[in-house]
Write a protein that holds these residues in place. Structure first.
Motif, short mmCIF file in Angstrom:
data_model
loop_
_atom_site.label_atom_id
_atom_site.label_comp_id
_atom_site.label_asym_id
_atom_site.label_seq_id
_atom_site.Cartn_x
_atom_site.Cartn_y
_atom_site.Cartn_z
N ALA A 150 0.84 -1.20 0.00
CA ALA A 150 0.00 0.00 0.00
C ALA A 150 0.87 1.25 0.00
N ARG A 151 1.95 1.23 0.78
CA ARG A 151 2.87 2.38 0.77
C ARG A 151 3.44 2.59 -0.62
N ARG A 152 3.84 1.49 -1.28
CA ARG A 152 4.40 1.58 -2.62
C ARG A 152 3.38 2.15 -3.60
N GLU A 153 2.15 1.64 -3.53
CA GLU A 153 1.12 2.11 -4.46
C GLU A 153 0.87 3.60 -4.28
N ILE A 154 0.83 4.03 -3.02
CA ILE A 154 0.60 5.45 -2.75
C ILE A 154 1.73 6.29 -3.37
N LYS A 155 2.96 5.82 -3.22
CA LYS A 155 4.10 6.55 -3.84
C LYS A 155 3.98 6.60 -5.35
N ARG A 156 3.55 5.48 -5.94
CA ARG A 156 3.41 5.46 -7.41
C ARG A 156 2.36 6.45 -7.87
N ILE A 157 1.22 6.48 -7.17
CA ILE A 157 0.17 7.41 -7.57
C ILE A 157 0.67 8.85 -7.43
N GLN A 158 1.46 9.10 -6.36
CA GLN A 158 1.98 10.45 -6.16
C GLN A 158 2.94 10.85 -7.27
N ARG A 159 3.70 9.86 -7.78
CA ARG A 159 4.62 10.16 -8.89
C ARG A 159 3.81 10.58 -10.12
N ASP A 160 2.67 9.89 -10.33
CA ASP A 160 1.80 10.23 -11.46
C ASP A 160 1.09 11.55 -11.27
N SER A 161 0.58 11.77 -10.07
CA SER A 161 -0.24 12.95 -9.79
C SER A 161 0.35 13.72 -8.63
N PRO A 162 1.31 14.60 -8.91
CA PRO A 162 2.05 15.29 -7.85
C PRO A 162 1.14 16.13 -6.94
N SER A 163 -0.08 16.43 -7.40
CA SER A 163 -0.93 17.25 -6.53
C SER A 163 -1.48 16.43 -5.36
N LEU A 164 -1.39 15.10 -5.45
CA LEU A 164 -1.87 14.27 -4.34
C LEU A 164 -0.73 14.09 -3.33
N ASN A 165 -0.29 15.21 -2.77
CA ASN A 165 0.87 15.24 -1.88
C ASN A 165 0.48 15.02 -0.41
N ARG A 166 1.42 15.32 0.47
CA ARG A 166 1.16 15.12 1.89
C ARG A 166 -0.05 15.94 2.38
N ASN A 167 -0.15 17.17 1.88
CA ASN A 167 -1.32 17.99 2.26
C ASN A 167 -2.62 17.28 1.90
N TYR A 168 -2.64 16.71 0.70
CA TYR A 168 -3.84 16.02 0.27
C TYR A 168 -4.13 14.84 1.21
N LEU A 169 -3.07 14.06 1.50
CA LEU A 169 -3.26 12.89 2.37
C LEU A 169 -3.78 13.32 3.74
N GLU A 170 -3.23 14.44 4.24
CA GLU A 170 -3.69 14.89 5.56
C GLU A 170 -5.15 15.35 5.51
N SER A 171 -5.57 15.85 4.35
CA SER A 171 -6.96 16.32 4.24
C SER A 171 -7.95 15.15 4.26
N ILE A 172 -7.50 13.94 3.88
CA ILE A 172 -8.44 12.81 3.90
C ILE A 172 -8.15 11.88 5.09
N TRP A 173 -7.17 12.27 5.94
CA TRP A 173 -6.67 11.43 7.02
C TRP A 173 -7.78 10.91 7.95
N ASN A 174 -8.57 11.86 8.51
CA ASN A 174 -9.54 11.46 9.53
C ASN A 174 -10.63 10.56 8.97
N GLU A 175 -11.09 10.91 7.78
CA GLU A 175 -12.13 10.10 7.16
C GLU A 175 -11.62 8.68 6.90
#
Lengths: 145, 147
Positions: free
Chosen positions: A82-107
């Protein structure tokens, strides 16, 4: 006039083929509309994939922490993947960065907790997960992660 | 290198590494009036999308076969979660076939033997024992009942 939105729910491939048809027929404006629809659809599916992987990752970390006696290679593999997949998606879509992850964290955490409780058939005592716990800590069977 | 070859390489590389960034770049090329660039780009994007659909089907097929092997080899361990995985993988493969007509049943049969070998290795690893299942038929994989 094409209904691009409708096409976009089918598949990225069909949408891209329709864009090419417009382009080769010289319908530049239609091709642009189609491309924008494709870009939006791709970014939606990347966001959905991010949510799924983050939830899956958190579910396994909750189980890992709550049920040390049940830790398995398969759980550790799921976490790594799962960590690897998340990194791969981030490489494709740089806007899905740490800020984005934190915005969906609680949900995602709430969903993960529910999933974990269902799997474990008991309540989880874990109230939060930190960034390090989710993305940096080692989970392997040898050092009791 | 002539201009065509380098343009082709550029779009091929981009499309292989990110579909999203490729689509964004094609749109920019269109906006700048570079129609031939855009055509190169969209052609490479279509090829890359088609490759990744095939790759996805292959992964689903391996996962499906792995679970069918476990289902047959370890009847005592059958679970709702295995059944869900099998059902889900079948649905996913069908959905890819519907959306991408180039992934015919024939194409899937072409990947059968290789996917079966990988599934068998995976199943043996998970079961921690050798499997005595040497082949799987289309029916066993796609139509068998799970209860």
């Amino acid at each position: 006039m094409k209904n691009w939105e409708e096409l976009s729910t089918d598949s990225h491939l069909l949408l891209a083929q329709a864009v090419k048809d417009e382009l080769t027929s010289g319908h530049i404006e239609q091709a642009q509309l189609g491309l924008q629809t494709l870009i939006d659809a791709m970014s939606r599916s990347d966001r959905r994939a991010m949510e799924s992987f983050l939830t899956l990752l958190m579910t396994h970390i909750i189980k890992w922490k709550s049920q040390p006696e049940k830790r398995s290679v398969s759980w550790a593999k799921t976490i790594l993947n799962a960590r690897r997949e998340i990194k791969r998606i981030q490489r494709d879509s740089p806007s899905l960065n740490r800020n984005y992850l934190e915005s969906i964290w609680n949900e995602c955490f709430n969903d993960a907790r529910q999933d974990a409780e269902l799997d474990m058939q008991k309540k989880s005592t874990i109230e939060t997960l930190s960034w390090d716990e989710v993305f940096n800590d080692d989970y392997n069977l040898t050092n009791n992660g | 290198m002539d201009k065509h070859a380098s343009t082709l390489d550029y779009w091929q590389d981009l499309a292989t590494s990110s579909h999203y960034l490729t689509a964004v770049s094609i749109k920019r090329a269109l906006e700048e009036g570079n129609y031939s660039e855009a055509e190169f780009g969209i052609t490479q994007l279509i090829e890359a999308l088609s490759r990744s659909d095939k790759h996805a089907v292959r992964s689903h097929l391996i996962r499906l076969m792995t679970h069918i092997i476990k289902w047959k080899a370890q009847p005592e361990k059958r679970s709702a979660s295995w059944a869900v995985t099998i059902d889900h993988a079948r649905d996913e493969i069908r959905a890819y076939q519907e959306a991408n007509p180039s992934i015919t049943d024939e194409k899937i049969k072409e990947m059968w033997a290789k996917c079966f070998e990988r599934a068998r290795r995976q199943a043996e690893l998970e079961m921690q024992k050798k499997s005595n299942i040497d082949t799987l038929s289309w029916n066993e994989v796609f139509n068998s009942h799970l209860n």
